[in-house]
Each structure stands twice: as structure tokens, then as C-alpha cells.
Scaffold this motif. Structure first.
Motif, PDB file in Angstrom:
ATOM      1  N   LEU A  78      25.120  36.973  31.771  1.00 51.42           N
ATOM      2  CA  LEU A  78      26.449  36.406  31.976  1.00 51.42           C
ATOM      3  C   LEU A  78      27.512  37.355  31.452  1.00 51.42           C
ATOM      4  O   LEU A  78      27.385  37.888  30.341  1.00 51.42           O
ATOM      5  N   SER A  79      28.556  37.548  32.226  1.00 51.34           N
ATOM      6  CA  SER A  79      29.700  38.352  31.797  1.00 51.34           C
ATOM      7  C   SER A  79      30.959  37.500  31.907  1.00 51.34           C
ATOM      8  O   SER A  79      31.146  36.775  32.878  1.00 51.34           O
ATOM      9  N   VAL A  80      31.819  37.597  30.891  1.00 46.50           N
ATOM     10  CA  VAL A  80      33.057  36.820  30.848  1.00 46.50           C
ATOM     11  C   VAL A  80      34.232  37.782  30.887  1.00 46.50           C
ATOM     12  O   VAL A  80      34.328  38.684  30.044  1.00 46.50           O
ATOM     13  N   ALA A  81      35.110  37.610  31.878  1.00 47.32           N
ATOM     14  CA  ALA A  81      36.199  38.558  32.087  1.00 47.32           C
ATOM     15  C   ALA A  81      37.088  38.691  30.853  1.00 47.32           C
ATOM     16  O   ALA A  81      37.422  39.801  30.428  1.00 47.32           O
ATOM     17  N   ALA A  82      37.473  37.561  30.254  1.00 47.77           N
ATOM     18  CA  ALA A  82      38.397  37.600  29.113  1.00 47.77           C
ATOM     19  C   ALA A  82      37.770  38.211  27.875  1.00 47.77           C
ATOM     20  O   ALA A  82      38.485  38.605  26.947  1.00 47.77           O
ATOM     21  N   LEU A  83      36.441  38.317  27.852  1.00 48.66           N
ATOM     22  CA  LEU A  83      35.734  38.914  26.714  1.00 48.66           C
ATOM     23  C   LEU A  83      35.276  40.333  27.037  1.00 48.66           C
ATOM     24  O   LEU A  83      34.316  40.827  26.455  1.00 48.66           O
ATOM     25  N   ASP A  84      35.968  40.966  27.972  1.00 52.06           N
ATOM     26  CA  ASP A  84      35.647  42.344  28.367  1.00 52.06           C
ATOM     27  C   ASP A  84      34.204  42.485  28.842  1.00 52.06           C
ATOM     28  O   ASP A  84      33.544  43.502  28.594  1.00 52.06           O
ATOM     29  N   GLY A  85      33.722  41.458  29.534  1.00 53.66           N
ATOM     30  CA  GLY A  85      32.384  41.523  30.100  1.00 53.66           C
ATOM     31  C   GLY A  85      31.270  41.061  29.189  1.00 53.66           C
ATOM     32  O   GLY A  85      30.100  41.057  29.593  1.00 53.66           O
ATOM     33  N   GLU A 149      21.357  44.877  43.474  1.00 48.41           N
ATOM     34  CA  GLU A 149      22.227  44.147  42.563  1.00 48.41           C
ATOM     35  C   GLU A 149      22.777  42.879  43.213  1.00 48.41           C
ATOM     36  O   GLU A 149      23.260  42.910  44.341  1.00 48.41           O
ATOM     37  N   GLY A 150      22.673  41.770  42.490  1.00 48.26           N
ATOM     38  CA  GLY A 150      23.208  40.500  42.952  1.00 48.26           C
ATOM     39  C   GLY A 150      24.225  39.954  41.962  1.00 48.26           C
ATOM     40  O   GLY A 150      24.205  40.295  40.776  1.00 48.26           O
ATOM     41  N   ARG A 151      25.114  39.096  42.458  1.00 47.82           N
ATOM     42  CA  ARG A 151      26.168  38.556  41.604  1.00 47.82           C
ATOM     43  C   ARG A 151      26.636  37.211  42.156  1.00 47.82           C
ATOM     44  O   ARG A 151      26.657  37.003  43.381  1.00 47.82           O
ATOM     45  N   VAL A 152      26.997  36.307  41.263  1.00 45.77           N
ATOM     46  CA  VAL A 152      27.653  35.063  41.647  1.00 45.77           C
ATOM     47  C   VAL A 152      28.821  34.841  40.684  1.00 45.77           C
ATOM     48  O   VAL A 152      28.668  34.970  39.464  1.00 45.77           O
ATOM     49  N   ASP A 153      29.987  34.564  41.241  1.00 50.73           N
ATOM     50  CA  ASP A 153      31.193  34.362  40.438  1.00 50.73           C
ATOM     51  C   ASP A 153      31.434  32.878  40.197  1.00 50.73           C
ATOM     52  O   ASP A 153      30.986  32.016  40.958  1.00 50.73           O
ATOM     53  N   GLY A 154      32.181  32.602  39.126  1.00 48.50           N
ATOM     54  CA  GLY A 154      32.505  31.227  38.811  1.00 48.50           C
ATOM     55  C   GLY A 154      33.428  31.142  37.618  1.00 48.50           C
ATOM     56  O   GLY A 154      34.103  32.120  37.269  1.00 48.50           O
ATOM     57  N   THR A 155      33.466  29.966  37.001  1.00 52.47           N
ATOM     58  CA  THR A 155      34.279  29.741  35.805  1.00 52.47           C
ATOM     59  C   THR A 155      33.434  29.018  34.768  1.00 52.47           C
ATOM     60  O   THR A 155      32.422  28.381  35.087  1.00 52.47           O
ATOM     61  N   LEU A 156      33.880  29.106  33.529  1.00 49.80           N
ATOM     62  CA  LEU A 156      33.185  28.436  32.436  1.00 49.80           C
ATOM     63  C   LEU A 156      33.858  27.115  32.112  1.00 49.80           C
ATOM     64  O   LEU A 156      35.082  27.001  32.160  1.00 49.80           O
ATOM     65  N   THR A 157      33.042  26.124  31.792  1.00 54.74           N
ATOM     66  CA  THR A 157      33.543  24.815  31.401  1.00 54.74           C
ATOM     67  C   THR A 157      32.998  24.449  30.030  1.00 54.74           C
ATOM     68  O   THR A 157      32.069  25.088  29.526  1.00 54.74           O
ATOM     69  N   VAL A 173      30.188  27.073  36.307  1.00 56.37           N
ATOM     70  CA  VAL A 173      30.490  26.397  37.567  1.00 56.37           C
ATOM     71  C   VAL A 173      30.717  27.468  38.631  1.00 56.37           C
ATOM     72  O   VAL A 173      31.717  28.195  38.586  1.00 56.37           O
ATOM     73  N   PRO A 174      29.797  27.609  39.586  1.00 55.90           N
ATOM     74  CA  PRO A 174      29.969  28.648  40.606  1.00 55.90           C
ATOM     75  C   PRO A 174      31.163  28.354  41.504  1.00 55.90           C
ATOM     76  O   PRO A 174      31.502  27.191  41.755  1.00 55.90           O
ATOM     77  N   THR A 175      31.793  29.394  41.974  1.00 59.07           N
ATOM     78  CA  THR A 175      32.948  29.265  42.863  1.00 59.07           C
ATOM     79  C   THR A 175      32.582  28.410  44.080  1.00 59.07           C
ATOM     80  O   THR A 175      31.542  28.614  44.707  1.00 59.07           O
ATOM     81  N   GLY A 176      33.450  27.443  44.392  1.00 59.76           N
ATOM     82  CA  GLY A 176      33.222  26.569  45.529  1.00 59.76           C
ATOM     83  C   GLY A 176      32.511  25.283  45.180  1.00 59.76           C
ATOM     84  O   GLY A 176      32.305  24.435  46.052  1.00 59.76           O
ATOM     85  N   SER A 177      32.119  25.128  43.913  1.00 59.64           N
ATOM     86  CA  SER A 177      31.419  23.918  43.480  1.00 59.64           C
ATOM     87  C   SER A 177      32.174  23.268  42.337  1.00 59.64           C
ATOM     88  O   SER A 177      32.955  23.915  41.635  1.00 59.64           O
ATOM     89  N   GLU A 178      31.930  21.975  42.133  1.00 58.45           N
ATOM     90  CA  GLU A 178      32.460  21.280  40.967  1.00 58.45           C
ATOM     91  C   GLU A 178      31.356  21.007  39.951  1.00 58.45           C
ATOM     92  O   GLU A 178      31.601  20.455  38.885  1.00 58.45           O
ATOM     93  N   LEU A 179      30.129  21.391  40.302  1.00 56.82           N
ATOM     94  CA  LEU A 179      28.976  21.168  39.440  1.00 56.82           C
ATOM     95  C   LEU A 179      28.596  22.445  38.707  1.00 56.82           C
ATOM     96  O   LEU A 179      28.779  23.556  39.223  1.00 56.82           O
TER      97      LEU A 179
END
Length: 209
Positions: A78-85, A149-157, A173-179
Motif C-alpha cells: 500500500l502506498s499513501v500519496a500524502a505520506l510520500d508513498g 506491474e499492477g495497480r488499483v487506486d482508491g482512498t483510505l477510510t 476503498v477502490p475507486t468507483g466503489s463505496e465498499l
């Protein structure tokens, strides 16, 4: 031109029975007889790389050279953008208990809490964009290799939600989902995950027409 896997044995560079089962199932249609590095008694190399690609290659190349067979390894996190990856290649290390944190082993709730604590320290407006990465590396005993290389983007809850995932899945939470990944049935998750993305590229390159 990419070197192709033939039939026969393929070493999966892992000592994790669950990972062997998952990867073997994905490769079953292609005539490969998968065996784990653990079953062959191969040592686990130190993952000293600073990228997912480097660590996947370290594991695949070590297994190929030790076994004399082609080998497949993965490295993901997992990489978090605000934490510099971060946590990035140290994804599992963030779950490792220190001597003052209880019995040795990994505590994924603790790891999720560390990520959340870092984000909260940045303030209420901190971006929560994140992504999971997966690198699959194939290595042959003669030193040739290739990576996917594979990747899935999303947000943290927060707080964590769901019981079906593992690792950081309950907060992603992957992009396009609420779960969260931990609320999505495994069969559905496998269609959209970072590992599915990497495997789709491997299959298209190795076994496509």
C-alpha cells in the motif's frame, strides 16, 4: 521479444501456503505445475530492495538459481500519496510488532492505525488518496527475467470496515466503489485488485496469441 514459460514446473517464490494456492489457481489453466520455494526447502532471501520491482526480482531470481527451474515471485503493498508513498515496500514491516507491542508477529490493525495516525497528524484536510501495487517477476536460472506491474487506486477510510479481506483491506476503498476491499466478496475483489491487474498482463504476454 518476451521469453515464454513452457509447461512443466514453476517455482512460486513463497513460503506462504495461501499465496501458493491463490497463484496456482490463477495459473492452472496454462499447464504449469506450481511448487512453492518452501516445499523445496529453499531459503528466503533478504528483501533489501527499495522498490516492489527490486524485491520481486530478488525473490524470483534466488528461487530460480537455487532450484534450477523458472520461478515466479510477487511483491505488493500500500502506498499513501500524502505520506510520500509510505508504507510502500515496508507495508508488512509496519504490521510487525516491536518488543514493546506484544508477542512477535504481524498486527494489521496496528498497521492500519499507524497509517491513520500519520494522516491525522497532517490535519483534517490531508488527502486520503492511496493505491495498492503488485509486481510479478518471472526469473529463469540463466538470469533472464521479466516483470509485470499492477495497480488499483482508491482512498483510505476510518474506522476499518469488513471481515473478508486481509492486511490493509478494511481501510481501502477502490475507486468507483463505496465498499472497502474487506467488504467486497473475494471473487469480485479478484477482478479489480492490483494482483488481478498484474496477472492479466502476465497472462496476456505469456499465454496470449
Amino acid at each position: 521479444m518476451t521469453r515464454k514459460l513452457g509447461g512443466g514446473k514453476l517455482v512460486i517464490a513463497t513460503h506462504n501456503a495461501g499465496k501458493l494456492k491463490e497463484i496456482s489457481a490463477l495459473l492452472a489453466p496454462y499447464g504449469l505445475d506450481c511448487i512453492s520455494a518452501g516445499a523445496l526447502g529453499l531459503p528466503e532471501p533478504a528483501e533489501t530492495g527499495t522498490t516492489f520491482v527490486e524485491n520481486a526480482l530478488i525473490k524470483a531470481e534466488a528461487a530460480a538459481k537455487a532450484s534450477g527451474l523458472p520461478a515466479l515471485a510477487d511483491d505488493s503493498g500500500l502506498s499513501v500519496a500524502a505520506l510520500d508513498g509510505k508504507p510502500g515496500v515496508y507495508t508488512a514491516d509496519w504490521a510487525q510488532r516491536q518488543w514493546f507491542e506484544g508477542e512477535p508477529g504481524r498486527d494489521w490493525y496496528m498497521a492500519m492505525g499507524k497509517v491513520e495516525g500519520c494522516l491525522q497528524a497532517l490535519g483534517p484536510d490531508a488527502a486520503r488518496d492511496a493505491w495498492f501495487s503488485c509486481v510479478l517477476a518471472i526469473a529463469w536460472p540463466d538470469g533472464e527475467n521479466t516483470v509485470y506491474e499492477g495497480r488499483v487506486d482508491g482512498t483510505l477510510t476510518w474506522p476499518p470496515r469488513g471481515e473478508m479481506g486481509f492486511g490493509y483491506d478494511p481501510v481501502f476503498v477502490p475507486t468507483g466503489s463505496e465498499l472497502t476491499f474487506a467488504e467486497i466478496a473475494p471473487g469480485e475483489k479478484h477482478k479489480v485488485s492490483h494482483r488481478a491487474d498484474a496477472f492479466a498482463k502476465l497472462v496476456a504476454d505469456q499465454f496470449g496469441s
